[in-house]
Design a protein around this motif. Sequence first.
Motif, PDB file in Angstrom:
ATOM      1  N   SER A   5      12.935  43.997 -13.400  1.00 61.36           N
ATOM      2  CA  SER A   5      11.598  43.829 -13.096  1.00 61.36           C
ATOM      3  C   SER A   5      10.941  45.122 -13.786  1.00 61.36           C
ATOM      4  O   SER A   5      10.016  45.043 -14.474  1.00 61.36           O
ATOM      5  CB  SER A   5      11.328  44.127 -11.730  1.00 61.36           C
ATOM      6  OG  SER A   5      11.896  43.125 -10.703  1.00 61.36           O
ATOM      7  N   VAL A   6      11.761  46.247 -13.692  1.00 59.85           N
ATOM      8  CA  VAL A   6      11.205  47.424 -14.523  1.00 59.85           C
ATOM      9  C   VAL A   6      11.081  47.008 -16.224  1.00 59.85           C
ATOM     10  O   VAL A   6       9.987  47.043 -16.923  1.00 59.85           O
ATOM     11  CB  VAL A   6      11.845  48.836 -14.226  1.00 59.85           C
ATOM     12  CG1 VAL A   6      11.675  49.765 -15.403  1.00 59.85           C
ATOM     13  CG2 VAL A   6      11.799  49.406 -13.017  1.00 59.85           C
ATOM     14  N   LEU A   7      12.323  46.470 -16.720  1.00 57.62           N
ATOM     15  CA  LEU A   7      12.215  46.092 -18.167  1.00 57.62           C
ATOM     16  C   LEU A   7      11.250  45.030 -18.386  1.00 57.62           C
ATOM     17  O   LEU A   7      10.678  45.010 -19.480  1.00 57.62           O
ATOM     18  CB  LEU A   7      13.728  45.562 -18.781  1.00 57.62           C
ATOM     19  CG  LEU A   7      14.766  47.051 -18.565  1.00 57.62           C
ATOM     20  CD1 LEU A   7      16.058  46.496 -18.729  1.00 57.62           C
ATOM     21  CD2 LEU A   7      14.273  47.936 -19.576  1.00 57.62           C
ATOM     22  N   ARG A   8      11.109  44.008 -17.636  1.00 61.13           N
ATOM     23  CA  ARG A   8      10.368  43.048 -17.815  1.00 61.13           C
ATOM     24  C   ARG A   8       8.691  43.447 -17.988  1.00 61.13           C
ATOM     25  O   ARG A   8       7.952  42.932 -18.607  1.00 61.13           O
ATOM     26  CB  ARG A   8      10.408  41.912 -16.761  1.00 61.13           C
ATOM     27  CG  ARG A   8       9.584  40.649 -16.812  1.00 61.13           C
ATOM     28  CD  ARG A   8       9.677  39.777 -15.889  1.00 61.13           C
ATOM     29  NE  ARG A   8      10.915  39.045 -15.989  1.00 61.13           N
ATOM     30  CZ  ARG A   8      11.727  39.094 -14.874  1.00 61.13           C
ATOM     31  NH1 ARG A   8      11.287  39.448 -13.668  1.00 61.13           N
ATOM     32  NH2 ARG A   8      12.821  38.644 -14.896  1.00 61.13           N
ATOM     33  N   SER A   9       8.413  44.591 -17.102  1.00 59.64           N
ATOM     34  CA  SER A   9       7.037  44.988 -16.858  1.00 59.64           C
ATOM     35  C   SER A   9       6.683  45.753 -18.269  1.00 59.64           C
ATOM     36  O   SER A   9       5.581  45.858 -18.413  1.00 59.64           O
ATOM     37  CB  SER A   9       6.739  45.662 -15.702  1.00 59.64           C
ATOM     38  OG  SER A   9       7.555  46.792 -15.425  1.00 59.64           O
ATOM     39  N   MET A  10       7.742  46.195 -18.820  1.00 63.14           N
ATOM     40  CA  MET A  10       7.359  46.842 -20.178  1.00 63.14           C
ATOM     41  C   MET A  10       6.693  45.964 -21.073  1.00 63.14           C
ATOM     42  O   MET A  10       6.306  46.295 -22.098  1.00 63.14           O
ATOM     43  CB  MET A  10       8.665  47.292 -20.772  1.00 63.14           C
ATOM     44  CG  MET A  10       9.251  48.473 -20.025  1.00 63.14           C
ATOM     45  SD  MET A  10       8.301  49.941 -19.947  1.00 63.14           S
ATOM     46  CE  MET A  10       8.300  50.324 -21.750  1.00 63.14           C
ATOM     47  N   GLU A  11       6.941  44.583 -21.030  1.00 68.94           N
ATOM     48  CA  GLU A  11       6.234  43.521 -21.955  1.00 68.94           C
ATOM     49  C   GLU A  11       4.825  43.343 -21.517  1.00 68.94           C
ATOM     50  O   GLU A  11       4.193  42.678 -22.358  1.00 68.94           O
ATOM     51  CB  GLU A  11       7.139  42.352 -21.687  1.00 68.94           C
ATOM     52  CG  GLU A  11       8.356  42.424 -22.544  1.00 68.94           C
ATOM     53  CD  GLU A  11       8.258  42.904 -23.999  1.00 68.94           C
ATOM     54  OE1 GLU A  11       7.702  42.106 -24.902  1.00 68.94           O
ATOM     55  OE2 GLU A  11       8.902  43.828 -24.481  1.00 68.94           O
ATOM     56  N   GLY A  12       4.303  44.062 -20.355  1.00 70.49           N
ATOM     57  CA  GLY A  12       2.913  43.519 -19.779  1.00 70.49           C
ATOM     58  C   GLY A  12       2.104  44.770 -20.096  1.00 70.49           C
ATOM     59  O   GLY A  12       2.427  45.669 -20.964  1.00 70.49           O
ATOM     60  N   GLU A  13       0.937  44.514 -19.780  1.00 67.96           N
ATOM     61  CA  GLU A  13      -0.285  45.703 -20.140  1.00 67.96           C
ATOM     62  C   GLU A  13       0.212  47.049 -19.294  1.00 67.96           C
ATOM     63  O   GLU A  13      -0.056  48.127 -19.665  1.00 67.96           O
ATOM     64  CB  GLU A  13      -1.450  45.080 -19.706  1.00 67.96           C
ATOM     65  CG  GLU A  13      -2.020  43.873 -20.284  1.00 67.96           C
ATOM     66  CD  GLU A  13      -2.617  44.395 -21.823  1.00 67.96           C
ATOM     67  OE1 GLU A  13      -3.481  45.350 -21.810  1.00 67.96           O
ATOM     68  OE2 GLU A  13      -1.887  43.714 -22.761  1.00 67.96           O
TER      69      GLU A  13
END
Length: 543
Positions: free
Chosen positions: A241-249
């Motif tokens: 989840s942490v790495l995925r949220s790096m792709e968001g705003e």
Amino acid sequence: MKRSKPFAITLDPGSSLANRTGSWRTVRPEYVDRLPPCNHACPAGENIQGWLFHAEAGHYEQAWRVLTRDNPLPATMGRVCYHPCESACNRGELDECVGINAIERFLGDEALRRRWQFEPPAHSTGKRVLVVGAGPSGLSAAYHLVRMGHAVTIREAGPVAGGMMRFGIPKYRLPRHVLDGEIRRIVDLGVTIELNSKVSNVLDAQRAGNFDAVFLAVGAHIAKRAYLPAGSASKMLDAVSVLRSMEGEEKPLLGRRVVVYGGGNTALDVARTAKRLGATESIIVYRRTREKMPAHESELEEALQEGVLVKWLSTIKQAGESSITVEKMALDAKGNPQPTGEFETLEADSVVLALGQDVDLSLLDGVPGLEIDNGVVRVDERMMTGHPGVFAGGDMVPGERTVTVGIGHGKLAARNIDSWLRGEQWTHPPVHELATFDKLNTWYYADAPKSRQPVLDTIRRQSTFDEVVGGFDEVTAQFEARRCLSCGNCFECDNCYGVCPDNAVIKLGPGQRYQFNYDYCKGCGLCVSECPCGAIRTVPEAI
Ligand SMILES: Cc1cc2nc3c(=O)[nH]c(=O)nc-3n(C[C@H](O)[C@H](O)[C@H](O)COP(=O)(O)OP(=O)(O)OC[C@H]3O[C@@H](n4cnc5c(N)ncnc54)[C@H](O)[C@@H]3O)c2cc1C
Ligand code: SF4
Ligand code: SF4
Ligand code: SF4
């Protein structure tokens, strides 16, 4: 180095002797192709020796076209593949392995820069295939199937294609314009990708879309949990989840002291990401020793250089409001870690669990014949599940979880789907004998040290997401390609042609190789012993 083709002066076949010396022979030489160990070890099955041969001549587009017969993502693989091909490379026994991965990246980058496109399929079969998931495995299957003439639609749950290549692997290892460029080329070939289209029941989706076959590649995205007694205020997150949220705003708020729990590559990626987000302390807690760490040594080295700390032989016992309790472990007689009852407190604003991922198999509920084993889907040697016409690959099936393995599964599944759609069974072409090191005459090759890729300086690595490892320039890529020994495959050096005392070797012209004139070959074996790369063997003469 000594790879330029030497001049050999020889007479016409048979011209040196009036006798037909072929009648003296008890063994005969034969030209062979052997399987180079690099090719054997590449999970995508790349013909590495084949594309290096073109690269060393400066024919980069040809090299890229040979490479992409097996793998449509060379610029990506040239960055993230753990390159088992290099561990198997025969040159490693001579000095250092060929830098295959870096040359692959050079070719992939050249292709993006020069906008090379894939050849469109020559014909259409009229068959429709559904691929579920636009990660490496799904993209690879779709690419190969379209090239075989099938119409392919990928349904992807997320808002962008790429799977874990985008939502797991950080930008400093794989810049997104590289990934985007390689995916766009697959779309340009004719693959349809429907984004934000989660498949919740595979057979319903197949029926509704009138698809003739399905390839499943949904990956493994559900973070494994560990039971940790945690205070109400402690901030517990999972790595994916942490790495995925790096792709968001909105970037994840991890705080200044970050503890990562786990020992795989994902743990290293999170710890390195935390550093770049401004953490003053990024500490990995791992229960085993460095030797047992599943993460790759090169990535650990890079993380340590960037200031990531590792607490070896330690487990987290408890997570409090702004600290965690760590228990030290000790190895027992069998080398397994055992609790010692010794505790230590570490300050931590957040704890990130990097303990692996499970597969979400809910889209397979009620599919007859399907077998699930240890949370992954069983497939046969064709990559087909227990349900006819439903194939699967990548992280959701048993095996190593890497991008290259996923790409290899996609290729293998595509070949089998293609055969299955025609009511046939695909069989692997006969595999050549392995070109092991002992088949080579290494005296022939000059010393040539392995070329090194440039690396970003540590200060910039700690504070930016700029790419850490740089690429080769053309001169270096070509030099490195020339280090290849061409194991088991003739590279037209003319040695056999030049050394044959009976002038019994016929040269067929550039790219056509050679032929023996058995009227004059007396089977002395000189050509076999003088071939640098083991591309000639002797066989007993039929009496
Ligand atoms: C942090 C991290 C770093 C890694 N680093 C490397 C590395 O450097 N090198 C390497 O080789 N490997 C690495 N890996 C492993 C590698 O990323 C995976 O093995 C690989 O991506 C698996 O490919 P896949 O196609 O099976 O699945 P994925 O890449 O996971 O793609 C699956 C896709 O399916 C989609 N999907 C899921 N369910 C559905 C559904 N029901 N309907 C429609 N779409 C769906 C998902 O959204 C996703 O896009 C890393 C993994 C992680 C987590
Ligand atoms: S995909 Fe990986 S294993 Fe295959 S050639 Fe490239 S670096 Fe080597
Ligand atoms: S020397 Fe060349 S052909 Fe031989 S294993 Fe290495 S890369 Fe492959
Ligand atoms: S000696 Fe040279 S030309 Fe002859 S088979 Fe071997 S590599 Fe080819």
